[in-house]
Design an enzyme around this catalytic site. Structure first.
Site, PDB file in Angstrom:
ATOM      1  N   ARG A  45       0.840  -1.204   0.000  1.00 39.76           N
ATOM      2  CA  ARG A  45       0.000   0.000   0.000  1.00 39.76           C
ATOM      3  C   ARG A  45       0.871   1.249   0.000  1.00 39.76           C
ATOM      4  O   ARG A  45       0.597   2.218  -0.680  1.00 39.76           O
ATOM      5  CB  ARG A  45      -0.968   0.024   1.192  1.00 39.76           C
ATOM      6  CG  ARG A  45      -1.657   1.398   1.325  1.00 39.76           C
ATOM      7  CD  ARG A  45      -2.865   1.461   2.249  1.00 39.76           C
ATOM      8  NE  ARG A  45      -2.820   0.620   3.399  1.00 39.76           N
ATOM      9  CZ  ARG A  45      -2.040   0.829   4.474  1.00 39.76           C
ATOM     10  NH1 ARG A  45      -1.239   1.876   4.536  1.00 39.76           N
ATOM     11  NH2 ARG A  45      -2.054  -0.014   5.477  1.00 39.76           N
ATOM     12  N   TYR A  97     -16.942  16.504 -15.073  1.00 38.82           N
ATOM     13  CA  TYR A  97     -17.230  15.072 -15.165  1.00 38.82           C
ATOM     14  C   TYR A  97     -18.279  14.690 -14.107  1.00 38.82           C
ATOM     15  O   TYR A  97     -18.160  15.096 -12.947  1.00 38.82           O
ATOM     16  CB  TYR A  97     -15.933  14.284 -14.958  1.00 38.82           C
ATOM     17  CG  TYR A  97     -16.146  12.797 -14.919  1.00 38.82           C
ATOM     18  CD1 TYR A  97     -16.463  12.092 -16.087  1.00 38.82           C
ATOM     19  CD2 TYR A  97     -16.061  12.078 -13.738  1.00 38.82           C
ATOM     20  CE1 TYR A  97     -16.678  10.729 -16.060  1.00 38.82           C
ATOM     21  CE2 TYR A  97     -16.271  10.713 -13.706  1.00 38.82           C
ATOM     22  CZ  TYR A  97     -16.574  10.036 -14.869  1.00 38.82           C
ATOM     23  OH  TYR A  97     -16.786   8.690 -14.834  1.00 38.82           O
ATOM     24  N   ASP A 169      -7.879  18.544 -14.369  1.00 37.21           N
ATOM     25  CA  ASP A 169      -8.163  17.171 -14.772  1.00 37.21           C
ATOM     26  C   ASP A 169      -7.790  17.094 -16.251  1.00 37.21           C
ATOM     27  O   ASP A 169      -8.485  17.623 -17.117  1.00 37.21           O
ATOM     28  CB  ASP A 169      -9.653  16.872 -14.552  1.00 37.21           C
ATOM     29  CG  ASP A 169     -10.022  15.433 -14.901  1.00 37.21           C
ATOM     30  OD1 ASP A 169      -9.320  14.818 -15.730  1.00 37.21           O
ATOM     31  OD2 ASP A 169     -11.021  14.928 -14.364  1.00 37.21           O
ATOM     32  N   LYS A 194      -8.688   6.101 -19.250  1.00 37.63           N
ATOM     33  CA  LYS A 194      -8.999   6.596 -20.585  1.00 37.63           C
ATOM     34  C   LYS A 194      -7.765   6.548 -21.488  1.00 37.63           C
ATOM     35  O   LYS A 194      -7.349   5.485 -21.869  1.00 37.63           O
ATOM     36  CB  LYS A 194      -9.592   8.003 -20.482  1.00 37.63           C
ATOM     37  CG  LYS A 194     -10.638   8.170 -19.354  1.00 37.63           C
ATOM     38  CD  LYS A 194     -11.948   7.434 -19.598  1.00 37.63           C
ATOM     39  CE  LYS A 194     -12.838   7.343 -18.364  1.00 37.63           C
ATOM     40  NZ  LYS A 194     -13.157   8.613 -17.720  1.00 37.63           N
TER      41      LYS A 194
HETATM   42  C1  LIG Z   1     -13.642   9.018 -16.408  1.00 37.42           C
HETATM   43  C2  LIG Z   1     -13.281  10.311 -15.872  1.00 37.42           C
HETATM   44  C3  LIG Z   1     -13.027  10.483 -14.500  1.00 37.42           C
HETATM   45  C4  LIG Z   1     -13.197   9.358 -13.504  1.00 37.42           C
HETATM   46  O1  LIG Z   1     -12.251   8.346 -13.686  1.00 37.42           O
HETATM   47  P1  LIG Z   1     -12.506   6.806 -13.324  1.00 37.42           P
HETATM   48  O2  LIG Z   1     -11.246   6.156 -13.752  1.00 37.42           O
HETATM   49  O3  LIG Z   1     -13.708   6.366 -14.095  1.00 37.42           O
HETATM   50  O4  LIG Z   1     -12.741   6.741 -11.854  1.00 37.42           O
HETATM   51  C5  LIG Z   1     -12.653  11.733 -14.070  1.00 37.42           C
HETATM   52  N1  LIG Z   1     -12.530  12.770 -14.908  1.00 37.42           N
HETATM   53  C6  LIG Z   1     -12.769  12.655 -16.221  1.00 37.42           C
HETATM   54  C7  LIG Z   1     -12.621  13.840 -17.100  1.00 37.42           C
HETATM   55  C8  LIG Z   1     -13.146  11.428 -16.757  1.00 37.42           C
HETATM   56  O5  LIG Z   1     -13.414  11.324 -18.055  1.00 37.42           O
END
Ligand SMILES: *Cc1c(COP(=O)(O)O)cnc(C)c1O
Length: 392
Positions: A45, A97, A169, A194
């Site tokens: 961890r 998001y 982000d 992503k």
């Molecule tokens: C998908 C997404 C998230 C969340 O991520 P997860 O891996 O699904 O927890 C946060 N911000 C954006 C812009 C996203 O597209």
């Protein structure tokens, strides 16, 4: 060295065995020679060599001080929010998001964190929302799903002048397309699910900090809360990152072609893609992004949930699914999927129309993707599948 070379060679060869692929250290603990005497690892961890290889790579990719890998994008975002205290305020992008909206509004509100959602593409709106309790400006650029662009450099200056941390982000642009820390941000977060991992086969998140003081605090939160990425998922993410630039170039090229084609379709009302010269954020995007990414969205002339539903059920190459950034093209209907937990009036106010369809272009041939959309417009199914038929 150019990025494509660095992406491959920043990943270390295993010094013990020469393994060219980072070994998956599938272990929970590490044997110590005497109490507290170890080889830099004591418990997975806290630290794990496979995760560390990914975390080092993330820091290099974003040009930051340290990278941190989490079990999901939202776990990464949650760790950053934990920097706040009760009574603190956040000024955040309004078409944020959906999961981040849910986390802030339905979970952290009860701990006394207040968020003001504003149109961050208008710096005046940010300025007006700042109070002496504001601790973060929280951006997504481009945003999900209307691809709105915010000026990271200008907002970074505003944040600095007010002693506020700028968090970006960077999921949609990826570090290949945009480098927020170089533009003035203090922290970058990613859903590595992503573009970073890129193959729709892992849920992962990342935080990259600009400076040592923030790194220490995030490290403390990561270890205390424990939402870390597993060794195997760290390995998958490293493997994905090796081809990030190749993929993103192809995906951006595909999205550009699809967006231009959609603009000429009679069924389409508006197309949202920062690579289109008539997009309101085009000039800023050209300044701060080197690629426009693989995601675009469009609304229909017939602006109803029903017509969008029929369309998203009619494509064959674009698979109907949440998520984006993978090698296979996906499409989704935000009103019923990614933004389902955003109240309808909030969603519409943020520009997410009832008929808005989001496309995530994969690495297929652009002509085939366009043919798929053309066929879907021409032969929209009338009978949308129901839960009963889906379960058969
Ligand atoms: C998908 C997404 C998230 C969340 O991520 P997860 O891996 O699904 O927890 C946060 N911000 C954006 C812009 C996203 O597209």
């Amino acid at each position: 060295m150019k990025t494509s070379t660095k992406l491959i060679h920043d990943i270390p060869v295993d010094p013990q065995t020469g393994s060219i692929s980072v070994p998956i250290y599938q272990t929970s603990t590490f044997v110590q020679e005497a109490p507290g005497v170890n080889k830099g690892f004591d418990y997975s961890r806290s630290n794990n060599p496979t995760r560390q290889a990914l975390e080092d790579l993330l820091a290099k990719l974003e040009g930051g001080h340290k990278g941190f890998a989490f079990a999901s994008g939202l776990a990464a975002i949650d760790a950053v929010i934990k920097l706040l205290e009760s009574g603190d305020e956040v000024v955040a992008v309004d078409d944020i998001y959906g999961g981040t909206f849910r986390l802030y509004s339905f979970l952290y509100e009860k701990f006394g964190v207040k968020v003001n959602f504003v149109d961050t593409s208008d710096i005046q709106e940010i300025n007006d929302a700042i109070t002496d309790r504001t601790k973060f400006i929280w951006l997504e650029t481009p945003t999900n799903p209307t691809l709105k662009i915010s000026d990271v450099k200008a907002i970074g200056k505003l944040a600095k002048a007010n002693d506020i941390l700028l968090v970006v982000d960077n999921t949609f642009a990826s570090p290949i397309g945009q480098q927020p820390l170089q533009l003035g941000a203090d922290i970058v977060v990613h859903s590595a699910t992503k573009y970073l991992a890129g193959h729709s086969d892992v849920i992962a998140g990342a935080v990259v900090t600009k400076e040592a003081a923030l790194s220490e605090r995030i490290k403390f939160i990561q270890n205390s809360s424990g939402g870390v990425l597993s060794p195997f998922d760290s390995w998958l993410t490293i493997r994905g990152i090796e081809t990030l630039e190749l993929r993103l170039k192809k995906q951006s090229e595909n999205a550009q072609k699809v967006a231009s084609w959609l603009q000429r379709r009679p069924e389409v009302d508006q197309v949202f893609y920062p690579g289109l010269p008539d997009h309101p954020g085009y000039h800023i995007a050209c300044e701060q992004q080197s690629l426009f990414g693989g995601v675009l969205s469009f609304s229909l002339q017939d602006d109803t949930i029903e017509s969008a539903t029929q369309f998203v059920c009619s494509t064959r190459l674009f698979q109907l699914a949440e998520s984006l950034g993978g090698v296979k093209s996906l499409l989704c209907h935000p009103a019923q999927m990614t933004h389902k937990s955003t109240p309808a009036e909030v969603r519409r106010k943020a520009g997410v129309a009832d008929s808005l369809v989001r496309l995530s272009c994969g690495i297929e041939d652009a002509d085939d993707l366009i043919a798929d959309l053309e066929r879907a417009f021409a032969n929209r199914i009338q009978q949308v599948p129901t839960l009963q038929t889906a379960l058969k």
